[in-house]
Design a protein around this motif. Structure first.
Motif, PDB file in Angstrom:
ATOM      1  N   ARG A  99       0.856  -1.230  -0.096  1.00  0.00           N
ATOM      2  CA  ARG A  99      -0.047  -0.150  -0.008  1.00  0.00           C
ATOM      3  C   ARG A  99       0.833   1.226  -0.062  1.00  0.00           C
ATOM      4  N   ALA A 100       2.074   1.195   0.405  1.00  0.00           N
ATOM      5  CA  ALA A 100       3.065   2.178   0.597  1.00  0.00           C
ATOM      6  C   ALA A 100       3.783   2.331  -0.812  1.00  0.00           C
ATOM      7  N   TYR A 101       3.191   2.278  -1.765  1.00  0.00           N
ATOM      8  CA  TYR A 101       4.029   2.181  -3.183  1.00  0.00           C
ATOM      9  C   TYR A 101       4.004   3.856  -3.446  1.00  0.00           C
ATOM     10  N   GLY A 102       5.176   3.743  -4.544  1.00  0.00           N
ATOM     11  CA  GLY A 102       5.420   5.174  -5.210  1.00  0.00           C
ATOM     12  C   GLY A 102       5.058   4.955  -6.431  1.00  0.00           C
ATOM     13  N   SER A 103       4.577   5.979  -7.541  1.00  0.00           N
ATOM     14  CA  SER A 103       4.147   5.941  -8.658  1.00  0.00           C
ATOM     15  C   SER A 103       4.693   7.348  -9.314  1.00  0.00           C
ATOM     16  N   ALA A 104       5.017   7.197 -10.413  1.00  0.00           N
ATOM     17  CA  ALA A 104       5.535   8.377 -11.280  1.00  0.00           C
ATOM     18  C   ALA A 104       5.089   8.228 -12.852  1.00  0.00           C
ATOM     19  N   HIS A 105       5.008   9.177 -13.510  1.00  0.00           N
ATOM     20  CA  HIS A 105       4.667   9.235 -14.989  1.00  0.00           C
ATOM     21  C   HIS A 105       5.865  10.336 -15.494  1.00  0.00           C
ATOM     22  N   ASP A 106       6.309   9.879 -16.957  1.00  0.00           N
ATOM     23  CA  ASP A 106       7.061  10.775 -17.410  1.00  0.00           C
ATOM     24  C   ASP A 106       6.885  10.632 -19.016  1.00  0.00           C
ATOM     25  N   GLY A 107       6.220  11.530 -19.721  1.00  0.00           N
ATOM     26  CA  GLY A 107       5.974  11.400 -21.185  1.00  0.00           C
ATOM     27  C   GLY A 107       5.400  10.224 -21.590  1.00  0.00           C
ATOM     28  N   LYS A 165      17.068   2.943 -10.303  1.00  0.00           N
ATOM     29  CA  LYS A 165      16.792   2.543  -9.073  1.00  0.00           C
ATOM     30  C   LYS A 165      17.941   2.880  -8.066  1.00  0.00           C
ATOM     31  N   VAL A 166      19.274   2.348  -8.498  1.00  0.00           N
ATOM     32  CA  VAL A 166      20.469   2.667  -7.672  1.00  0.00           C
ATOM     33  C   VAL A 166      20.288   4.109  -7.540  1.00  0.00           C
ATOM     34  N   GLN A 167      20.169   4.969  -8.552  1.00  0.00           N
ATOM     35  CA  GLN A 167      20.342   6.260  -8.295  1.00  0.00           C
ATOM     36  C   GLN A 167      19.336   6.786  -7.432  1.00  0.00           C
ATOM     37  N   ALA A 168      18.141   6.589  -7.463  1.00  0.00           N
ATOM     38  CA  ALA A 168      17.289   6.845  -6.378  1.00  0.00           C
ATOM     39  C   ALA A 168      17.344   6.612  -5.127  1.00  0.00           C
ATOM     40  N   LEU A 169      17.907   5.353  -4.871  1.00  0.00           N
ATOM     41  CA  LEU A 169      18.314   4.854  -3.379  1.00  0.00           C
ATOM     42  C   LEU A 169      19.460   5.923  -2.809  1.00  0.00           C
ATOM     43  N   LEU A 170      20.514   6.246  -3.680  1.00  0.00           N
ATOM     44  CA  LEU A 170      21.641   6.923  -3.356  1.00  0.00           C
ATOM     45  C   LEU A 170      21.005   8.155  -2.987  1.00  0.00           C
ATOM     46  N   ASP A 171      19.961   8.878  -3.773  1.00  0.00           N
ATOM     47  CA  ASP A 171      19.601  10.218  -3.515  1.00  0.00           C
ATOM     48  C   ASP A 171      18.691  10.261  -2.568  1.00  0.00           C
ATOM     49  N   ALA A 172      18.217   8.841  -1.999  1.00  0.00           N
ATOM     50  CA  ALA A 172      17.351   9.076  -0.686  1.00  0.00           C
ATOM     51  C   ALA A 172      18.141   8.879   0.397  1.00  0.00           C
ATOM     52  N   GLY A 173      19.686   8.758   0.308  1.00  0.00           N
ATOM     53  CA  GLY A 173      20.422   8.613   1.478  1.00  0.00           C
ATOM     54  C   GLY A 173      20.700   7.389   1.937  1.00  0.00           C
ATOM     55  N   LEU A 174      20.275   6.280   1.084  1.00  0.00           N
ATOM     56  CA  LEU A 174      20.431   5.070   1.409  1.00  0.00           C
ATOM     57  C   LEU A 174      21.761   4.324   0.959  1.00  0.00           C
ATOM     58  N   ASP A 175      22.583   3.684   1.495  1.00  0.00           N
ATOM     59  CA  ASP A 175      24.011   3.394   1.271  1.00  0.00           C
ATOM     60  C   ASP A 175      23.966   1.919   0.883  1.00  0.00           C
ATOM     61  N   VAL A 215      11.088   5.669 -13.063  1.00  0.00           N
ATOM     62  CA  VAL A 215      11.528   4.647 -12.235  1.00  0.00           C
ATOM     63  C   VAL A 215      12.276   5.545 -11.061  1.00  0.00           C
ATOM     64  N   HIS A 216      13.151   6.249 -11.284  1.00  0.00           N
ATOM     65  CA  HIS A 216      13.705   7.143 -10.303  1.00  0.00           C
ATOM     66  C   HIS A 216      12.649   7.723  -9.227  1.00  0.00           C
ATOM     67  N   ASP A 217      11.776   8.205  -9.820  1.00  0.00           N
ATOM     68  CA  ASP A 217      10.934   9.049  -8.996  1.00  0.00           C
ATOM     69  C   ASP A 217       9.802   8.030  -8.149  1.00  0.00           C
ATOM     70  N   ALA A 218       9.647   7.248  -8.587  1.00  0.00           N
ATOM     71  CA  ALA A 218       8.732   6.141  -8.356  1.00  0.00           C
ATOM     72  C   ALA A 218       9.550   5.530  -6.992  1.00  0.00           C
ATOM     73  N   VAL A 219      10.757   4.918  -7.293  1.00  0.00           N
ATOM     74  CA  VAL A 219      11.562   4.299  -6.217  1.00  0.00           C
ATOM     75  C   VAL A 219      12.025   5.290  -5.045  1.00  0.00           C
ATOM     76  N   ARG A 220      12.283   6.335  -5.333  1.00  0.00           N
ATOM     77  CA  ARG A 220      12.780   7.559  -4.471  1.00  0.00           C
ATOM     78  C   ARG A 220      11.433   7.787  -3.543  1.00  0.00           C
ATOM     79  N   SER A 221      10.274   7.927  -4.167  1.00  0.00           N
ATOM     80  CA  SER A 221       8.910   8.000  -3.452  1.00  0.00           C
ATOM     81  C   SER A 221       8.831   7.001  -2.524  1.00  0.00           C
TER      82      SER A 221
END
Length: 225
Positions: A99-107, A165-175, A215-221
């Motif tokens: 239920r705690a999913y993240g979603s995003a749209h782009d073009g 996905k990896v970029q989103a995790l790093l941007d979210a501060g996760l190692d 994907v970046h925005d969905a994973v980070r969310s």
């Protein structure tokens, strides 16, 4: 987000997802279901319906944190039947609350991610296995690109989604680069007569770039939920 171009407008994104609820072994669990019907090709690393081929549905099912079944493919197939879907589909599994999913749209590209980060780390590890106890884990990504792709481009799309996905995790501060059980599913329309089939889905291609951003925005969310 980029504007939806005329090519994308000719295609319908994955039909709106449904949230399903069930009680299993006394625990309230949830699933996300897309019933897309005919006309879709998918590539997935999922335990059920993985590989490349025509698929009619996608199920992202939550299971208990102490999951012990050794037949997850059969379990997912049973859950799909209970949900009322038939034919070939993709079944993903996670201990995270979907239920705690993240979603995003782009073009015209759509991405949905669920993120359980209880067991996370780097893909290249000196240890054979560092997981000693089952905990909530798994990042599942479901993405749809509104144009047909070649087999090679579908494979490229999985790589692009994973990089994002990896970029989103790093941007979210996760190692970490993810969890040991991450899975992905990318869907694209089946080719129609006289329609261009796109050969590229890398991060600097038109559709790959849109996929990466979605994907970046969905994973980070999802990771920040």
């Amino acid at each position: 987000m980029t504007a939806l171009d005329p090519i994308a407008r000719r295609h319908v994104a994955l039909p709106g997802l449904r949230l399903l609820t069930r009680v299993e072994d006394g625990e309230l669990l949830h699933s996300l279901l897309w019933q897309v019907g005919d006309g879709w090709r998918m590539i997935s690393s999922a335990v059920l319906g993985g590989g490349i081929g025509e698929r009619r549905w996608i199920l992202n099912a939550q299971v208990g944190h102490g999951y012990r079944r050794v037949d997850p493919d059969r379990h997912l197939a049973d859950l799909a039947r209970l949900a009322g879907v038939d034919g070939p589909g993709v079944g993903l599994m996670t201990a995270a609350d979907v239920r705690a999913y993240g979603s995003a749209h782009d073009g015209g590209v759509e991405a949905v991610a669920t993120a359980g980060l209880g067991v996370r780390g780097w893909a290249a590890s000196p240890a054979e296995s560092t997981v000693t106890a089952p905990r909530a884990g798994t990042i599942n990504i479901v993405a749809a690109i509104p144009v047909p792709l070649t087999d090679a481009a579908l494979v490229n799309a999985v790589a692009t989604a994973t990089e994002a996905k990896v970029q989103a995790l790093l941007d979210a501060g996760l190692d970490c680069s993810g969890t040991p059980t991450d899975a992905v599913c990318v869907a694209a329309p089946s080719p129609r007569a006289d329609e261009e089939v796109h050969a590229f889905a890398g991060p600097r291609s038109l559709w790959g770039a849109r996929l990466a951003r979605a994907v970046h925005d969905a994973v980070r969310s999802a990771a920040n939920t």
